[in-house]
Design an enzyme around this catalytic site. Structure first.
Site, short mmCIF file in Angstrom:
data_model
loop_
_atom_site.label_atom_id
_atom_site.label_comp_id
_atom_site.label_asym_id
_atom_site.label_seq_id
_atom_site.Cartn_x
_atom_site.Cartn_y
_atom_site.Cartn_z
N ASP A 1 2.78 4.02 -1.09
CA ASP A 1 3.64 3.43 -0.08
C ASP A 1 4.81 2.63 -0.65
O ASP A 1 5.61 2.08 0.10
CB ASP A 1 2.82 2.59 0.89
CG ASP A 1 2.01 3.47 1.83
OD1 ASP A 1 2.51 4.55 2.19
OD2 ASP A 1 0.89 3.10 2.20
N ASP A 42 0.73 10.76 5.97
CA ASP A 42 1.73 9.68 5.94
C ASP A 42 2.61 9.75 4.68
O ASP A 42 3.75 9.30 4.67
CB ASP A 42 1.07 8.29 5.95
CG ASP A 42 -0.18 8.17 6.77
OD1 ASP A 42 -0.87 9.19 6.97
OD2 ASP A 42 -0.52 7.07 7.21
N1 GLY Z 1 0.60 4.59 6.76
C1 GLY Z 1 -0.40 3.87 7.43
C2 GLY Z 1 -0.32 3.97 8.90
O1 GLY Z 1 0.47 4.71 9.45
O2 GLY Z 1 -1.08 3.27 9.54
#
Ligand code: GLY
Length: 405
Positions: free
Chosen positions: A106, A165
């Site tokens: 992330d 994600d």
């Molecule tokens: N990337 C984590 C979420 O969307 O909760």
């Protein structure tokens, strides 16, 4: 015929002015709310949500840390407000040491939303340096055997998990590749997107949340969920990340394979949206149009899941905002009826999100903008709350819609 043209023109005019009105209201509200958020933030924290009457901040290495500075940059671009510019610079600077922090995939979200959005209006070379160093750090998570960057570090459940994600983190690689002219970042982004396209989707365009790989062979070991209702269900934020991720990859590469995938995802999710456009937290959660039973594989036990027939199904405003941002863009890569459907859907969602049902009144909602998001309903945590990323994608979506009017 002539009358029909007039009617279309009037309708278009109406939808344009209402977008402008919504935009003005939302960005004015953002100035008020974010000024208050900024004033109360500690130097080592970023806002995440407001839950049970309490503000919840995150550490600087939390996956959400780039969204508040990013939102400030978006508000600055829209309003030109010098106070917001000062806040954007100050909040972004807090993440300057990010490559020394303990991060995961992330880092793409964190850095592209903050420094990436800041680089556009300022051209600050220090921002580009941090983006490049962060892209290098993200590349260390890439396995040529698997063909993907690893999402989370090895754990009890999965050794080499890749979550849908993660498509979003490719934007940092693509940006850095474009800004530096170095192909290696884009090669990794493409490999990750191609492998995801092959393994993360069902035939109908719906997605798995987690695909776990064998690091030695690159084989798929498991397809499961972490935040969705069940392993075979489609978590709506995950599907929204997919829509955005493949639209973005088409923008960055011009490769029609990515455009086709984005269209497939759109064809899956648009018919499942409720009338007001805001998706339920999972497209197959009990109570939805395509509900699976409580005994679906990988679903929580009924006793853990605080929902019973007749209860409303919780919505996720963050998924709605991400969908708008993706569709606003996808409508410009398609034509005719299809393009109009994407834009119409995007405007429908914006109308709902900009209404008092979703948009906070000044001073409420912990000074976040949007209400009614869901973090992880599977574990019944983070339910019906504001989310910093919902605010970010909502602002971005409105800007994209305005730019493509
Ligand atoms: N990337 C984590 C979420 O969307 O909760």
């Amino acid at each position: 015929m002539k009358a029909l043209h007039y009617l279309t023109a009037i309708l278009l005019l109406f939808s344009c002015s209402s977008l402008k009105q919504n935009a003005d209201r939302v960005f004015d509200r953002a100035v008020v709310q974010f000024t208050a958020l900024d004033a109360r933030l500690a130097p080592d924290a970023m806002p995440v949500t407001f839950e049970k009457g309490e503000v919840r901040d995150g550490k600087l290495n939390d996956w959400t840390s780039g969204f508040f500075p990013g939102s400030l940059w978006l508000v600055y671009e829209h309003t030109g407000n010098p106070d917001i510019l000062e806040m954007a610079k100050r909040q972004t600077a807090k993440l300057s040491g990010i490559t020394e922090m303990d991060t995961d995939h992330d880092i793409g979200f964190q850095v592209n939303c903050s420094f990436g959005n800041g680089y556009r209006p300022t051209g600050n070379p220090d921002y580009l340096e941090i983006m490049k160093a962060s892209a290098d750090k993200l590349c260390t998570r890439f396995s040529p055997v698997v063909g993907c960057t690893r999402s989370w570090n090895p754990g009890k459940k999965w050794n080499f998990p890749v979550i849908i994600d993660n498509m979003m983190n490719l934007e940092l690689l693509a940006e850095v590749s474009r800004l530096t002219g170095e192909q290696k970042y884009m090669d990794i982004a493409r490999s990750h997107a191609n492998t995801t396209l092959k393994n993360h989707f069902r035939a109908d365009g719906s997605s798995y949340h987690v695909v776990a790989y064998d690091e030695q062979t690159g084989e798929v070991v498991k397809k499961q969920t972490s935040q969705g209702f069940s392993d075979e269900s489609t978590w709506s934020r995950g599907e929204s990340w997919a829509l955005y991720g493949f639209t973005m990859m088409y923008r960055e590469t011009g490769d029609s394979v990515y455009l086709e995938q984005a269209r497939k995802v759109a064809a899956y999710l648009i018919p499942l949206l409720p009338k007001d456009g805001i998706p339920e937290w999972d497209f197959n959660a009990p109570g939805t149009k395509n509900a699976f039973g409580m005994d679906a594989a990988g679903a929580p036990k009924a006793s853990d899941y605080k929902w019973k027939p007749g209860d409303p199904v919780l919505r996720d405003s963050s998924a709605g905002a991400i969908i708008v941002s993706a569709l606003a863009e996808l409508s410009t890569y398609t034509s005719g009826k299809e393009s109009r459907l994407y834009r119409k859907t995007a405007l429908r969602i914006v109308n709902t999100l900009a209404s008092p049902e979703y948009l906070a009144t000044p001073g409420e909602n912990g000074n976040f903008l949007l209400k009614h998001g869901v973090t992880n309903l599977h574990k019944w945590s983070g339910v019906d709350i504001p989310l910093t990323y919902a605010d970010y994608y909502f602002l971005e979506a409105i800007q994209k819609l305005l730019k493509t009017e």
